[in-house]
Design a protein around this motif. Sequence first.
Motif, PDB file in Angstrom:
ATOM      1  N   ILE A  25       0.856  -1.190   0.000  1.00 53.14           N
ATOM      2  CA  ILE A  25       0.000   0.000   0.000  1.00 53.14           C
ATOM      3  C   ILE A  25       0.889   1.236   0.000  1.00 53.14           C
ATOM      4  O   ILE A  25       1.830   1.329   0.788  1.00 53.14           O
ATOM      5  N   THR A  26       0.616   2.165  -0.899  1.00 48.63           N
ATOM      6  CA  THR A  26       1.326   3.447  -0.881  1.00 48.63           C
ATOM      7  C   THR A  26       0.321   4.537  -0.554  1.00 48.63           C
ATOM      8  O   THR A  26      -0.889   4.292  -0.541  1.00 48.63           O
ATOM      9  N   ALA A  27       0.840   5.736  -0.350  1.00 50.31           N
ATOM     10  CA  ALA A  27      -0.035   6.862  -0.025  1.00 50.31           C
ATOM     11  C   ALA A  27      -1.110   7.033  -1.082  1.00 50.31           C
ATOM     12  O   ALA A  27      -2.238   7.429  -0.783  1.00 50.31           O
ATOM     13  N   ASN A  28      -0.785   6.715  -2.339  1.00 52.38           N
ATOM     14  CA  ASN A  28      -1.734   6.925  -3.431  1.00 52.38           C
ATOM     15  C   ASN A  28      -2.641   5.726  -3.704  1.00 52.38           C
ATOM     16  O   ASN A  28      -3.504   5.807  -4.569  1.00 52.38           O
ATOM     17  N   SER A  29      -2.455   4.628  -3.015  1.00 58.40           N
ATOM     18  CA  SER A  29      -3.385   3.501  -3.187  1.00 58.40           C
ATOM     19  C   SER A  29      -4.770   3.982  -2.821  1.00 58.40           C
ATOM     20  O   SER A  29      -4.923   4.764  -1.883  1.00 58.40           O
ATOM     21  N   THR A  30      -5.780   3.495  -3.529  1.00 57.12           N
ATOM     22  CA  THR A  30      -7.122   3.981  -3.180  1.00 57.12           C
ATOM     23  C   THR A  30      -8.017   2.861  -2.653  1.00 57.12           C
ATOM     24  O   THR A  30      -7.840   1.688  -2.977  1.00 57.12           O
ATOM     25  N   ALA A  97      -3.954  -2.131  10.093  1.00 61.28           N
ATOM     26  CA  ALA A  97      -3.686  -3.542   9.771  1.00 61.28           C
ATOM     27  C   ALA A  97      -4.692  -4.039   8.737  1.00 61.28           C
ATOM     28  O   ALA A  97      -4.335  -4.754   7.794  1.00 61.28           O
ATOM     29  N   LEU A  98      -5.950  -3.633   8.894  1.00 61.50           N
ATOM     30  CA  LEU A  98      -6.987  -4.085   7.959  1.00 61.50           C
ATOM     31  C   LEU A  98      -6.739  -3.511   6.559  1.00 61.50           C
ATOM     32  O   LEU A  98      -6.944  -4.199   5.557  1.00 61.50           O
ATOM     33  N   LEU A  99      -6.287  -2.280   6.489  1.00 65.00           N
ATOM     34  CA  LEU A  99      -6.020  -1.681   5.176  1.00 65.00           C
ATOM     35  C   LEU A  99      -4.786  -2.309   4.528  1.00 65.00           C
ATOM     36  O   LEU A  99      -4.730  -2.465   3.310  1.00 65.00           O
ATOM     37  N   TYR A 100      -3.802  -2.690   5.344  1.00 67.21           N
ATOM     38  CA  TYR A 100      -2.590  -3.310   4.799  1.00 67.21           C
ATOM     39  C   TYR A 100      -2.802  -4.768   4.415  1.00 67.21           C
ATOM     40  O   TYR A 100      -2.129  -5.286   3.531  1.00 67.21           O
ATOM     41  N   SER A 101      -3.713  -5.459   5.113  1.00 66.32           N
ATOM     42  CA  SER A 101      -3.947  -6.856   4.740  1.00 66.32           C
ATOM     43  C   SER A 101      -4.942  -6.827   3.578  1.00 66.32           C
ATOM     44  O   SER A 101      -5.174  -5.779   3.022  1.00 66.32           O
ATOM     45  N   ALA A 102      -5.459  -7.956   3.148  1.00 66.88           N
ATOM     46  CA  ALA A 102      -6.230  -7.925   1.898  1.00 66.88           C
ATOM     47  C   ALA A 102      -7.729  -7.987   2.151  1.00 66.88           C
ATOM     48  O   ALA A 102      -8.187  -8.735   3.006  1.00 66.88           O
ATOM     49  N   GLN A 113     -13.619   6.933  -4.666  1.00 69.16           N
ATOM     50  CA  GLN A 113     -12.393   6.412  -4.070  1.00 69.16           C
ATOM     51  C   GLN A 113     -11.774   7.426  -3.112  1.00 69.16           C
ATOM     52  O   GLN A 113     -11.982   8.635  -3.241  1.00 69.16           O
ATOM     53  N   ILE A 114     -11.024   6.894  -2.146  1.00 65.05           N
ATOM     54  CA  ILE A 114     -10.295   7.749  -1.199  1.00 65.05           C
ATOM     55  C   ILE A 114      -8.880   7.180  -1.117  1.00 65.05           C
ATOM     56  O   ILE A 114      -8.701   5.965  -1.066  1.00 65.05           O
ATOM     57  N   SER A 115      -7.880   8.060  -1.146  1.00 61.23           N
ATOM     58  CA  SER A 115      -6.500   7.563  -1.100  1.00 61.23           C
ATOM     59  C   SER A 115      -6.174   7.028   0.291  1.00 61.23           C
ATOM     60  O   SER A 115      -6.800   7.425   1.287  1.00 61.23           O
ATOM     61  N   PHE A 116      -5.177   6.158   0.347  1.00 63.40           N
ATOM     62  CA  PHE A 116      -4.734   5.648   1.648  1.00 63.40           C
ATOM     63  C   PHE A 116      -4.311   6.812   2.542  1.00 63.40           C
ATOM     64  O   PHE A 116      -4.624   6.839   3.731  1.00 63.40           O
ATOM     65  N   ALA A 117      -3.611   7.785   1.961  1.00 64.50           N
ATOM     66  CA  ALA A 117      -3.145   8.937   2.763  1.00 64.50           C
ATOM     67  C   ALA A 117      -4.327   9.639   3.417  1.00 64.50           C
ATOM     68  O   ALA A 117      -4.299   9.949   4.615  1.00 64.50           O
ATOM     69  N   GLU A 118      -5.361   9.882   2.649  1.00 67.19           N
ATOM     70  CA  GLU A 118      -6.524  10.606   3.171  1.00 67.19           C
ATOM     71  C   GLU A 118      -7.345   9.757   4.145  1.00 67.19           C
ATOM     72  O   GLU A 118      -7.768  10.220   5.202  1.00 67.19           O
ATOM     73  N   LEU A 119      -7.552   8.491   3.784  1.00 67.87           N
ATOM     74  CA  LEU A 119      -8.344   7.618   4.656  1.00 67.87           C
ATOM     75  C   LEU A 119      -7.629   7.385   5.983  1.00 67.87           C
ATOM     76  O   LEU A 119      -8.251   7.444   7.054  1.00 67.87           O
ATOM     77  N   PHE A 123      -9.198   8.450   9.518  1.00 67.88           N
ATOM     78  CA  PHE A 123      -9.426   7.385  10.489  1.00 67.88           C
ATOM     79  C   PHE A 123      -8.605   7.635  11.756  1.00 67.88           C
ATOM     80  O   PHE A 123      -9.091   7.449  12.876  1.00 67.88           O
ATOM     81  N   TYR A 124      -7.366   8.071  11.581  1.00 65.06           N
ATOM     82  CA  TYR A 124      -6.536   8.380  12.751  1.00 65.06           C
ATOM     83  C   TYR A 124      -7.226   9.428  13.628  1.00 65.06           C
ATOM     84  O   TYR A 124      -7.357   9.256  14.848  1.00 65.06           O
ATOM     85  N   LEU A 125      -7.663  10.520  12.994  1.00 70.04           N
ATOM     86  CA  LEU A 125      -8.292  11.612  13.750  1.00 70.04           C
ATOM     87  C   LEU A 125      -9.556  11.120  14.459  1.00 70.04           C
ATOM     88  O   LEU A 125      -9.796  11.431  15.631  1.00 70.04           O
ATOM     89  N   ALA A 126     -10.358  10.339  13.758  1.00 75.04           N
ATOM     90  CA  ALA A 126     -11.597   9.830  14.349  1.00 75.04           C
ATOM     91  C   ALA A 126     -11.288   8.890  15.512  1.00 75.04           C
ATOM     92  O   ALA A 126     -11.880   9.003  16.591  1.00 75.04           O
ATOM     93  N   ALA A 127     -10.359   7.967  15.300  1.00 75.23           N
ATOM     94  CA  ALA A 127     -10.084   6.965  16.328  1.00 75.23           C
ATOM     95  C   ALA A 127      -9.446   7.601  17.565  1.00 75.23           C
ATOM     96  O   ALA A 127      -9.838   7.310  18.697  1.00 75.23           O
TER      97      ALA A 127
END
Length: 281
Positions: A25-30, A97-102, A113-119, A123-127
Amino acid sequence: MAPIFKNSLLIFGLGVAFCVRAQNITANSTFDAFVPTTVAQMLLSNVFQPTYVPFTTIHSTYLELQSNFESTFVFSQNITLPQTFKHSERMVHYGLALLYSAGFPRNTPGVAQISFAELSRRFYLAAIMHDLGITNNTEALAHPAHAMSFELWGAFMAYDHLHESHPELDAAQVGDVAESIALHTTQYFQGNSSATGWLLQNTAVFDIFGYDVYGPGSFDPFWNTQTVAEIEQAFPRDTFIAEFTADFAKEEALKPNCIFTHSFFDLADAKISTIVPSKTS
Ligand SMILES: *[C@@H]1O[C@H](CO)[C@@H](O)[C@H](O)[C@H]1NC(C)=O
Ligand SMILES: *[C@@H]1O[C@H](CO)[C@@H](O)[C@H](O)[C@H]1NC(C)=O
Ligand SMILES: *[C@@H]1O[C@H](CO)[C@@H](O)[C@H](O)[C@H]1NC(C)=O
Ligand SMILES: *[C@@H]1O[C@H](CO)[C@@H](O)[C@H](O)[C@H]1NC(C)=O
Ligand SMILES: *[C@@H]1O[C@H](CO)[C@@H](O)[C@H](O)[C@H]1NC(C)=O
């Protein structure tokens, strides 16, 4: 056992058999920006594999997010009760972990779509702020939203904080974080959640109740037990359940109409020492 859970256990079995590696997963993965709200629907339309993701992989992303939003971390840590704050930190790791696994839906035709960077940022802020209302902080107790259920009180505090500290965030970003916090204990039976909201609710529920929340092994397809054990080791559960339950008892007495009283989840079923299934837990 409902058919959906048989199905998910089968998928779990296959994932282990093929020993699938975590995806790159990279920052640009969606990812899909909106996903089915219910876990059953999510499992019906997507094949999840509980791939092992090393703690170091997840934790380095976590630390990056923490330093990008240092003021939010300090703000939230100061307000949230200490064991409950560690619960928030574990949740960030479970979500990553869920985003990195499949399996978390990606590139579904016709779905925004939302990029990994944005999601990961949302998610960090919410959690990290989702339990701001589990608090005895004097400033939080004086916040004008304090008379509401802890989820709404926390959502209003998060909303104020983001506008003050991160004016660069737009209405969609702040709105997704605040709405996800407001709704994180509310169960719906149809419709879609934002990816942020889905991750927030399910990592919260997972950290309290473990793998069997929606039926035996219902969360097995999402989280690798070794990854989870490493997260629990780095952020021990200690007296989290006792702290959370005591605070909730106070809220229930003070606010008889509070949101959590409508919940189908029973805190008596909470996992005390570990959520990783083992003979000693
Ligand atoms: C991830 O990247 C590494 C190195 O670039 C590569 O060897 C590996 O096959 C990739 N894994 C997947 C699941 O694509
Ligand atoms: C990711 O996206 C940004 C902005 O869209 C772009 O500048 C950057 O080159 C991309 N990076 C990769 C590795 O594709
Ligand atoms: C708030 O609660 C925590 C943990 O329960 C306790 O350590 C702390 O002293 C309390 N602070 C206040 C201001 O009551
Ligand atoms: C923590 O909260 C207390 C009580 O509201 C406040 O006085 C203090 O300034 C806060 N500290 C930080 C670092 O935000
Ligand atoms: C939820 O999203 C899916 C696409 O992923 C769409 O087909 C469906 O109509 C949406 N459901 C609702 C209730 O909006």
